[in-house]
Design a protein around this motif. Structure first.
Motif, PDB file in Angstrom:
ATOM      1  N   TYR A 226       0.775  -1.204  -0.162  1.00 33.88           N
ATOM      2  CA  TYR A 226       0.054   0.109  -0.163  1.00 33.88           C
ATOM      3  C   TYR A 226       0.760   1.446   0.164  1.00 33.88           C
ATOM      4  N   ALA A 227       1.869   1.379   0.786  1.00 31.23           N
ATOM      5  CA  ALA A 227       2.872   2.432   0.925  1.00 31.23           C
ATOM      6  C   ALA A 227       3.392   2.760  -0.392  1.00 31.23           C
ATOM      7  N   ALA A 228       3.754   1.570  -0.975  1.00 31.66           N
ATOM      8  CA  ALA A 228       4.538   1.501  -2.406  1.00 31.66           C
ATOM      9  C   ALA A 228       3.856   2.015  -3.385  1.00 31.66           C
ATOM     10  N   ASN A 229       2.452   1.764  -3.445  1.00 33.42           N
ATOM     11  CA  ASN A 229       1.712   2.029  -4.624  1.00 33.42           C
ATOM     12  C   ASN A 229       0.720   2.772  -4.662  1.00 33.42           C
ATOM     13  N   ASP A 230       0.205   3.347  -3.308  1.00 32.65           N
ATOM     14  CA  ASP A 230      -0.871   4.475  -3.316  1.00 32.65           C
ATOM     15  C   ASP A 230      -0.417   5.644  -3.010  1.00 32.65           C
ATOM     16  N   SER A 231      -0.307   6.729  -3.900  1.00 32.73           N
ATOM     17  CA  SER A 231       0.298   7.974  -3.591  1.00 32.73           C
ATOM     18  C   SER A 231      -0.390   8.890  -2.530  1.00 32.73           C
ATOM     19  N   SER A 232      -1.482   8.231  -2.167  1.00 31.42           N
ATOM     20  CA  SER A 232      -2.523   9.107  -1.174  1.00 31.42           C
ATOM     21  C   SER A 232      -2.248   8.434   0.122  1.00 31.42           C
ATOM     22  N   ALA A 233      -1.262   7.529   0.300  1.00 34.20           N
ATOM     23  CA  ALA A 233      -1.253   6.594   1.521  1.00 34.20           C
ATOM     24  C   ALA A 233      -0.369   7.703   2.651  1.00 34.20           C
ATOM     25  N   PRO A 234      -0.965   7.835   3.953  1.00 38.94           N
ATOM     26  CA  PRO A 234      -0.529   8.686   4.621  1.00 38.94           C
ATOM     27  C   PRO A 234       1.055   8.120   5.024  1.00 38.94           C
TER      28      PRO A 234
END
Length: 248
Positions: A226-234
């Motif tokens: 999630y951190a690596a692939n979602d630019s909206s991740a906190p």
């Protein structure tokens, strides 16, 4: 095809994360102190490299051999369980050397290529004990909390170069070798101080019999993905039901 370099890939979170990214089409640079290629499925997208994050020379060699990468996952770490009075200063130094300075050493090694491309992502794996401290983990918690503070400051100085920085905070994961390794090191160093024995044994007994939600290695792999692939991740991403509950 994107490339991720993962430290501490021989077991636990690192191994499951390497498998997770391989299954989803990434090139994976899986690094370990003692490389074992049979831990992961054979793949043209897999490179297994030796790496000791406490060694400047080893870090330089691994990063050079890896070539261009898109994401660095700083997962390598060691655990420790004991009261402060039962923690030799050399043990505390070893915790910081791997958990804190090892993370800094890896980041320093990849930053030149990230700055040149004005792109790249760093994911530092710390721990939910930095969110809710627990007894007998004071030295370990300090080494991980230092990474949290370091990461938050680092994000500000790297933002002008287009480099992202994230923190993944796993909860308690009894299914990994982390806890058993910490207990082994405890016994090797003489166990709990006598004054803390009853208290400490009670804590460990409660941990072993607890039915509270725990973290799976797959939870951590999913959080890193999630951190690596979602630019909206906190910036801070808890991993596992128990860690997520702490964020609430």
């Amino acid at each position: 095809m994107k490339t991720v370099l993962i430290t501490g890939s021989s077991s636990g979170f690192g191994l499951d994360t390497a498998r997770y990214f391989l299954d989803r089409g990434w090139k994976v640079i899986a690094t370990m102190r003692s490389p074992q290629s049979n831990l992961l499925p054979e793949s043209d997208q897999l490179v297994v490299l030796p790496l000791d994050v406490t060694s400047d020379e080893s870090v330089r060699a691994a990063v050079e051999a890896a070539g261009p990468i898109d994401v660095l996952v700083n997962n390598a770490g060691i655990g420790w369980l004991n009261a402060l009075e039962g923690t030799p200063i050399d043990v505390t130094r070893s915790l910081f050397e791997t958990n804190t300075f090892g993370t800094m050493r890896m980041i320093d090694a990849v930053l030149p290529q990230f700055r040149e491309r004005k792109a790249g992502l760093i994911i530092n794996v710390t721990s939910s004990v930095t969110m809710k401290p627990l007894p007998l983990l004071s030295a370990y918690t300090a080494s991980k909390a230092a990474v949290n503070a370091f990461t938050e400051s680092l994000a500000l100085e790297l933002a002008p170069f287009g480099i992202g920085v994230k923190i993944v905070l796993p909860g308690s994961a009894p299914g990994t070798s982390f806890g058993s390794t910490a207990l082994s090191r405890l016994q090797e160093n003489g166990g709990f101080p006598e004054a803390y024995a009853d208290f400490a044994n009670g804590i460990i007994g409660a941990m072993r019999t607890s039915t509270d939600p725990r973290t799976l290695s797959s939870d951590v792999a999913e959080a890193i993905w999630y951190a690596a692939n979602d630019s909206s991740a906190p910036m801070r991403i808890p991993a596992g039901a128990d860690a997520i509950a702490l964020e609430g």
